[in-house]
Design a protein around this motif. Structure first.
Motif, mmCIF file in Angstrom:
data_model
loop_
_atom_site.group_PDB
_atom_site.id
_atom_site.type_symbol
_atom_site.label_atom_id
_atom_site.label_comp_id
_atom_site.label_asym_id
_atom_site.label_seq_id
_atom_site.Cartn_x
_atom_site.Cartn_y
_atom_site.Cartn_z
ATOM 1 N N THR A 253 -42.331 35.871 26.423
ATOM 2 C CA THR A 253 -41.726 34.492 26.121
ATOM 3 C C THR A 253 -43.131 33.847 25.562
ATOM 4 O OG1 THR A 253 -39.821 34.565 27.468
ATOM 5 C CG2 THR A 253 -40.671 32.359 26.448
ATOM 6 N N SER A 254 -42.604 33.414 24.197
ATOM 7 C CA SER A 254 -43.935 32.499 23.420
ATOM 8 C C SER A 254 -43.293 31.114 23.315
ATOM 9 C CB SER A 254 -44.264 32.889 22.097
ATOM 10 O OG SER A 254 -45.214 32.429 21.584
ATOM 11 N N ILE A 255 -44.122 30.042 23.580
ATOM 12 C CA ILE A 255 -43.513 28.711 23.317
ATOM 13 C C ILE A 255 -44.518 28.029 22.395
ATOM 14 C CG2 ILE A 255 -42.833 26.501 24.399
ATOM 15 C CD1 ILE A 255 -43.461 29.229 26.740
ATOM 16 N N GLN A 256 -43.945 27.415 21.285
ATOM 17 C CA GLN A 256 -44.941 26.702 20.316
ATOM 18 C C GLN A 256 -44.796 25.155 20.454
ATOM 19 O OE1 GLN A 256 -45.038 28.425 16.461
ATOM 20 N NE2 GLN A 256 -47.237 29.071 16.843
ATOM 21 N N PHE A 257 -45.747 24.217 20.197
ATOM 22 C CA PHE A 257 -45.479 22.840 20.428
ATOM 23 C C PHE A 257 -46.181 22.382 19.128
ATOM 24 C CE2 PHE A 257 -45.707 24.257 24.650
ATOM 25 C CZ PHE A 257 -44.752 23.508 25.348
ATOM 26 N N GLN A 258 -45.589 21.705 18.306
ATOM 27 C CA GLN A 258 -46.127 20.842 16.995
ATOM 28 C C GLN A 258 -46.183 19.475 17.464
ATOM 29 O OE1 GLN A 258 -44.780 21.783 13.103
ATOM 30 N NE2 GLN A 258 -44.599 19.653 12.718
ATOM 31 N N PRO A 259 -47.577 18.987 17.451
ATOM 32 C CA PRO A 259 -47.628 17.551 17.820
ATOM 33 C C PRO A 259 -46.820 16.630 16.582
ATOM 34 C CG PRO A 259 -49.712 18.552 17.709
ATOM 35 C CD PRO A 259 -48.663 19.444 17.060
ATOM 36 N N LEU A 260 -46.133 15.714 17.100
ATOM 37 C CA LEU A 260 -45.636 14.644 16.305
ATOM 38 C C LEU A 260 -46.185 13.107 16.707
ATOM 39 C CD1 LEU A 260 -41.813 15.746 16.324
ATOM 40 C CD2 LEU A 260 -43.559 16.359 14.778
ATOM 41 N N ARG A 261 -45.725 12.122 16.025
ATOM 42 C CA ARG A 261 -46.155 10.905 16.261
ATOM 43 C C ARG A 261 -45.645 10.310 17.482
ATOM 44 N NH1 ARG A 261 -44.630 7.077 11.022
ATOM 45 N NH2 ARG A 261 -42.890 8.348 11.389
ATOM 46 N N LYS A 262 -46.369 9.355 18.014
ATOM 47 C CA LYS A 262 -46.104 8.684 19.504
ATOM 48 C C LYS A 262 -45.917 9.636 20.606
ATOM 49 C CE LYS A 262 -43.400 4.953 16.980
ATOM 50 N NZ LYS A 262 -42.147 4.408 16.782
ATOM 51 N N GLY A 263 -46.780 10.619 20.605
ATOM 52 C CA GLY A 263 -46.855 11.565 21.685
ATOM 53 C C GLY A 263 -45.904 12.338 21.926
ATOM 54 N N ARG A 264 -44.797 12.782 20.824
ATOM 55 C CA ARG A 264 -43.846 13.439 21.046
ATOM 56 C C ARG A 264 -44.291 14.808 20.421
ATOM 57 N NH1 ARG A 264 -38.425 12.054 18.760
ATOM 58 N NH2 ARG A 264 -39.466 11.604 16.895
ATOM 59 N N ALA A 265 -43.555 15.880 20.628
ATOM 60 C CA ALA A 265 -43.730 17.215 19.886
ATOM 61 C C ALA A 265 -42.411 17.789 19.588
ATOM 62 C CB ALA A 265 -44.457 18.143 21.044
ATOM 63 N N ALA A 266 -42.488 18.589 18.446
ATOM 64 C CA ALA A 266 -41.240 19.529 18.258
ATOM 65 C C ALA A 266 -41.829 20.864 19.024
ATOM 66 C CB ALA A 266 -41.251 19.707 16.685
ATOM 67 N N VAL A 267 -40.798 21.178 19.605
ATOM 68 C CA VAL A 267 -41.022 22.534 20.756
ATOM 69 C C VAL A 267 -40.059 23.589 20.534
ATOM 70 C CG1 VAL A 267 -41.314 23.270 22.957
ATOM 71 C CG2 VAL A 267 -41.664 20.945 22.326
ATOM 72 N N VAL A 268 -40.434 24.982 20.472
ATOM 73 C CA VAL A 268 -39.776 26.014 20.058
ATOM 74 C C VAL A 268 -39.973 27.127 20.884
ATOM 75 C CG1 VAL A 268 -39.069 27.740 18.458
ATOM 76 C CG2 VAL A 268 -39.192 25.496 17.629
ATOM 77 N N PRO A 269 -39.292 27.488 22.105
ATOM 78 C CA PRO A 269 -39.640 28.463 23.113
ATOM 79 C C PRO A 269 -38.698 29.747 22.431
ATOM 80 C CG PRO A 269 -37.856 27.185 23.864
ATOM 81 C CD PRO A 269 -38.340 26.392 22.735
ATOM 82 N N ASP A 270 -39.459 30.938 22.580
ATOM 83 C CA ASP A 270 -38.807 32.116 22.023
ATOM 84 C C ASP A 270 -38.619 32.959 23.125
ATOM 85 O OD1 ASP A 270 -37.775 34.351 20.967
ATOM 86 O OD2 ASP A 270 -39.736 34.942 20.088
ATOM 87 N N PHE A 271 -37.394 32.720 23.964
ATOM 88 C CA PHE A 271 -37.492 33.437 25.371
ATOM 89 C C PHE A 271 -36.956 34.800 25.133
ATOM 90 C CE2 PHE A 271 -35.930 29.062 26.745
ATOM 91 C CZ PHE A 271 -36.731 29.035 27.643
ATOM 92 N N SER A 272 -37.629 35.728 26.136
ATOM 93 C CA SER A 272 -37.520 37.083 26.150
ATOM 94 C C SER A 272 -36.497 37.316 27.313
ATOM 95 C CB SER A 272 -38.912 37.775 26.340
ATOM 96 O OG SER A 272 -38.805 39.285 26.732
ATOM 97 N N MET A 273 -35.572 37.952 27.245
ATOM 98 C CA MET A 273 -34.533 38.102 28.338
ATOM 99 C C MET A 273 -34.022 39.475 28.340
ATOM 100 S SD MET A 273 -32.725 34.417 27.304
ATOM 101 C CE MET A 273 -32.864 34.860 25.627
ATOM 102 N N THR A 274 -33.343 40.178 29.262
ATOM 103 C CA THR A 274 -32.713 41.161 29.666
ATOM 104 C C THR A 274 -31.244 40.668 29.522
ATOM 105 O OG1 THR A 274 -32.495 41.129 32.043
ATOM 106 C CG2 THR A 274 -34.253 42.434 31.239
ATOM 107 N N ALA A 275 -30.473 41.518 29.447
ATOM 108 C CA ALA A 275 -29.026 41.370 29.298
ATOM 109 C C ALA A 275 -28.355 40.256 30.426
ATOM 110 C CB ALA A 275 -28.016 42.353 29.278
ATOM 111 N N LYS A 276 -28.855 40.666 31.511
ATOM 112 C CA LYS A 276 -28.522 39.728 32.781
ATOM 113 C C LYS A 276 -29.202 38.379 32.743
ATOM 114 C CE LYS A 276 -27.711 43.653 36.224
ATOM 115 N NZ LYS A 276 -27.838 44.549 37.271
ATOM 116 N N GLU A 277 -30.248 38.356 32.015
ATOM 117 C CA GLU A 277 -30.966 37.051 32.235
ATOM 118 C C GLU A 277 -30.315 36.093 31.136
ATOM 119 O OE1 GLU A 277 -35.164 39.057 33.700
ATOM 120 O OE2 GLU A 277 -34.694 38.361 31.366
ATOM 121 N N THR A 278 -29.914 36.715 30.093
ATOM 122 C CA THR A 278 -29.623 35.645 28.971
ATOM 123 C C THR A 278 -28.573 34.504 29.214
ATOM 124 O OG1 THR A 278 -29.548 37.861 27.602
ATOM 125 C CG2 THR A 278 -28.345 35.893 26.541
#
Length: 336
Positions: A253-278
């Motif tokens: 799993t990889s997670i990216q954070f792009q800084p935005l104004r006022k301390g916020r962020a745009a966040v995109v996790p790319d979850f790695s999962m087995t069939a049972k975990e999905t």
């Protein structure tokens, strides 16, 4: 009549093989085009100097020819703690807006080629990667995969509402690491990706990097535009094409954070999962109102088969990291 001893014949044959391998390497580095499938690619000296060749053109004892790979790809890489080389190449020519609420994706955030190299020893490596493409680039890139012996694994979107839409093609191969780099470079040449690219020497970010690492339980890197990437390794044993692969070879799993104004962020996790975990992961993330992107496989001949999903949300980065950790706790990810 000149008589050549058997020892002299052996020496001359060895010299011929050495010169042939050196010429092949020089061609790869100069052109970025891989040798045809089946061509011998024995380790040969780096053209930049004989001393560097010993450590840069072999994968013995877990070493990768990092500098030579970077030279072929015309981009800088990052070596993980486990020795996997990751080379990210940004599509700086594609300017994307996406998400809800919509955000302009800065260079280094999501729209990039990702290439992972793991040494297998004895002059071999496994390459696992994906390319970010415009629609008109897809068929030429597939043709390049076929021509250079790369296994085409998947084709899909990552997020469903990007403008313009970007497609991702995943591929893998096993072989001489310089030939693999040349094959990947040949595929990238079918796109309008600007090269060469270099990482910022001293990147900074307003985001709380160490706190995000602690919450998520992964390793963080800071890239251009203050973008933070945290990789959280899977702890189970993954085979890809019959080879046991390192968790850092693009299967965690990889997670990216792009800084935005006022301390916020745009966040995109790319979850790695087995069939049972999905289903458990998606249930947790929807409870926290995350936008769920595409659900897909990105590797073929993978055991256990993994599924991946990019998700999206804007807000306080620490709060969002805690929510992502809840999702990770439903998988075999490394514990925080």
């Amino acid at each position: 009549m000149i008589i050549i001893s058997s020892s002299e014949t052996t020496r001359r044959r060895a010299l011929g093989r050495f010169c042939g391998a050196a010429a092949l390497l020089a061609g790869l580095v100069a052109t970025g085009v891989a040798a045809p499938a089946g061509t011998a690619t024995a380790a040969a000296p780096d053209p930049t100097g004989p001393r560097a060749a010993t450590s840069q053109t072999r994968t013995e004892n877990g070493r990768l020819p990092v500098k030579a790979i970077e030279k072929i790809l015309q981009a800088d890489g990052h070596v993980s703690k486990s020795g996997v080389l990751e080379v990210d190449i940004d599509r700086t020519d594609i300017h994307v807006i996406g998400g809800n609420p919509p955000v302009r994706f800065k260079d280094g955030f999501q729209i990039q080629h990702e290439l992972f190299f793991q040494s297998l020893g004895h002059g071999k490596a496994i390459l696992n990667g994906d390319l970010a493409l415009r629609p008109q680039e897809i068929q030429p890139v597939i043709d390049s995969f076929i021509a250079h012996g790369l296994t085409f694994q998947a084709q899909h979107q990552h997020l469903y509402d990007l403008r313009p839409m970007v497609w991702f093609l995943h591929f893998r191969a096993i072989g001489n690491p310089l030939r693999l780099a040349g094959a990947a470079r040949a595929a990238i040449a079918k796109t309008s990706t600007p090269l060469p690219q270099h990482s910022p020497p001293h990147p900074t970010t307003p985001l709380p990097v160490r706190k995000l690492e602690r919450i998520l339980g992964g390793d963080a890197t800071v890239g251009e535009n203050g973008i933070v990437t945290v990789t959280v390794q899977r702890t189970d044993r993954i085979r890809l094409g019959g080879v046991v692969v390192d968790p850092d070879l693009g299967v965690s799993t990889s997670i990216q954070f792009q800084p935005l104004r006022k301390g916020r962020a745009a966040v995109v996790p790319d979850f790695s999962m087995t069939a049972k975990e999905t289903q458990p992961v998606i249930t947790v993330m929807r409870r926290h109102r995350w936008e769920v992107g595409c659900l897909y496989n990105q590797e073929t001949d993978e055991h256990p088969q993994l599924y991946f999903s990019h998700m999206y949300r804007v807000g306080d980065p620490v709060t969002l990291a805690r929510q992502i950790r809840e999702g990770l706790d439903r998988t075999a990810a490394k514990r925080a």
